[in-house]
Write a protein that holds these residues in place. Structure first.
Motif, PDB file in Angstrom:
ATOM      1  N   LEU A   1      34.127  17.320  17.629  1.00  0.00           N
ATOM      2  CA  LEU A   1      34.917  17.414  16.403  1.00  0.00           C
ATOM      3  C   LEU A   1      34.241  18.241  15.312  1.00  0.00           C
ATOM      4  CD1 LEU A   1      36.245  13.739  16.217  1.00  0.00           C
ATOM      5  CD2 LEU A   1      37.194  15.714  17.433  1.00  0.00           C
TER       6      LEU A   1
ATOM      7  N   MET B   1      38.195  21.768  16.494  1.00  0.00           N
ATOM      8  CA  MET B   1      37.626  20.886  17.507  1.00  0.00           C
ATOM      9  C   MET B   1      37.628  21.606  18.855  1.00  0.00           C
ATOM     10  SD  MET B   1      40.595  18.183  18.658  1.00  0.00           S
ATOM     11  CE  MET B   1      39.625  17.807  20.137  1.00  0.00           C
TER      12      MET B   1
ATOM     13  N   GLN C   1      34.966  15.380  23.536  1.00  0.00           N
ATOM     14  CA  GLN C   1      35.640  15.933  22.373  1.00  0.00           C
ATOM     15  C   GLN C   1      34.578  16.243  21.311  1.00  0.00           C
ATOM     16  OE1 GLN C   1      39.109  16.322  22.368  1.00  0.00           O
ATOM     17  NE2 GLN C   1      38.988  15.592  24.476  1.00  0.00           N
TER      18      GLN C   1
ATOM     19  N   GLN D   1      42.566  19.063  15.261  1.00  0.00           N
ATOM     20  CA  GLN D   1      42.573  17.610  15.239  1.00  0.00           C
ATOM     21  C   GLN D   1      43.916  17.085  14.741  1.00  0.00           C
ATOM     22  OE1 GLN D   1      38.924  15.728  13.668  1.00  0.00           O
ATOM     23  NE2 GLN D   1      37.973  17.753  13.672  1.00  0.00           N
TER      24      GLN D   1
ATOM     25  N   ASP E   1      34.612   9.529  22.117  1.00  0.00           N
ATOM     26  CA  ASP E   1      34.925  10.927  22.411  1.00  0.00           C
ATOM     27  C   ASP E   1      34.294  11.393  23.717  1.00  0.00           C
ATOM     28  OD1 ASP E   1      36.438  11.261  20.083  1.00  0.00           O
ATOM     29  OD2 ASP E   1      34.654  11.687  18.885  1.00  0.00           O
TER      30      ASP E   1
END
Length: 229
Positions: free
Chosen positions: A118, A40, A116, A146, A81
């Motif tokens: 991912l 991530m 964020q 993560q 996120d």
């Protein structure tokens, strides 16, 4: 009476010596590190707009940020996120040496957002999209895991093993035997990114190449052993 007190004092001091010796031990700090491939990324980007009035600067900035937010959603970034992390309006001034006075020449409105990502396979595409839609400030990019626990547990085990190796070496060199563990304290755990904090202007719509590399997860422990017979 004086002689009796002196004898009692000597007896107390001699009785305390074995207790102090029993408290003797060996304290060692061990460090463990584990290399891991990140899965991530956390990035901080922003939009900055200049205008003659504060209201216009805020409107221009807001319009560009709306497009940036839409591009993040289109790139598959979940709403949870994405987080706005700053909003500011600054006054631009020009100083006149002749009159020794300042006058307002405009305003700068800026806002930042933390994202964020991912799915690292979409990171370059995401950066490309937000630049095209108006993001012109890059405040930071870091990589992480993560789920850090498995790598962190491995680093902790390595830290304990490192402390034991050191303790055995010191005990052998000193000609003493190690006893049981008296205490074990974790000193800290951390993870670093392969890319340091950075800030730059983003004025190109070309696709951004990104290499995640590896990150280091580390842990420290301090262990105290008693001495054996």
């Amino acid at each position: 009476m004086i002689k009796t007190l002196q004898i009692a004092t000597l007896l107390l001091c001699s009785a305390a010596i074995p207790a102090a010796a029993q408290d003797a031990g060996l304290t060692v700090t061990g460090t463990g590190q584990v290399m891991a491939s990140p899965d991530m990324a956390s990035l901080s980007l922003g939009v900055l707009a200049q205008a003659p009035t504060a209201a216009q600067a805020v409107r221009d900035m807001s319009a560009d940020m709306d497009k940036v937010m839409a591009s993040l959603t289109a790139a598959g970034i979940a709403p949870e996120d994405i987080q706005t992390s700053g909003l500011r309006v600054d006054v631009q001034q020009s100083y006149d040496e002749a009159t020794q006075s300042s006058r307002i020449t405009g305003y700068v409105a800026a806002t930042d957002v933390s994202v964020q990502v991912l799915d690292l396979s979409k990171l370059g595409q995401t950066l490309d999209a937000v630049v095209q839609e108006g993001a012109n400030q890059m405040n930071g990019l870091t990589f992480d895991l993560q789920d850090r626990k498995p790598a962190l547990d491995d680093a902790r085990r390595a830290a304990v093993a490192d402390a034991m190796d050191k303790a055995e070496l010191y005990a052998q060199a000193a000609g003493v035997a190690l006893g049981s563990v008296q205490s074990l304290t974790e000193g800290g755990a951390s993870g670093g990114a392969p890319q340091p904090y950075m800030r730059m202007a983003m004025d190109s719509a070309e696709k951004v190449p990104v290499a995640a590399g590896q990150i280091t997860i580390s842990a420290d422990v301090t262990v105290t052993w008693g001495f054996g017979e």
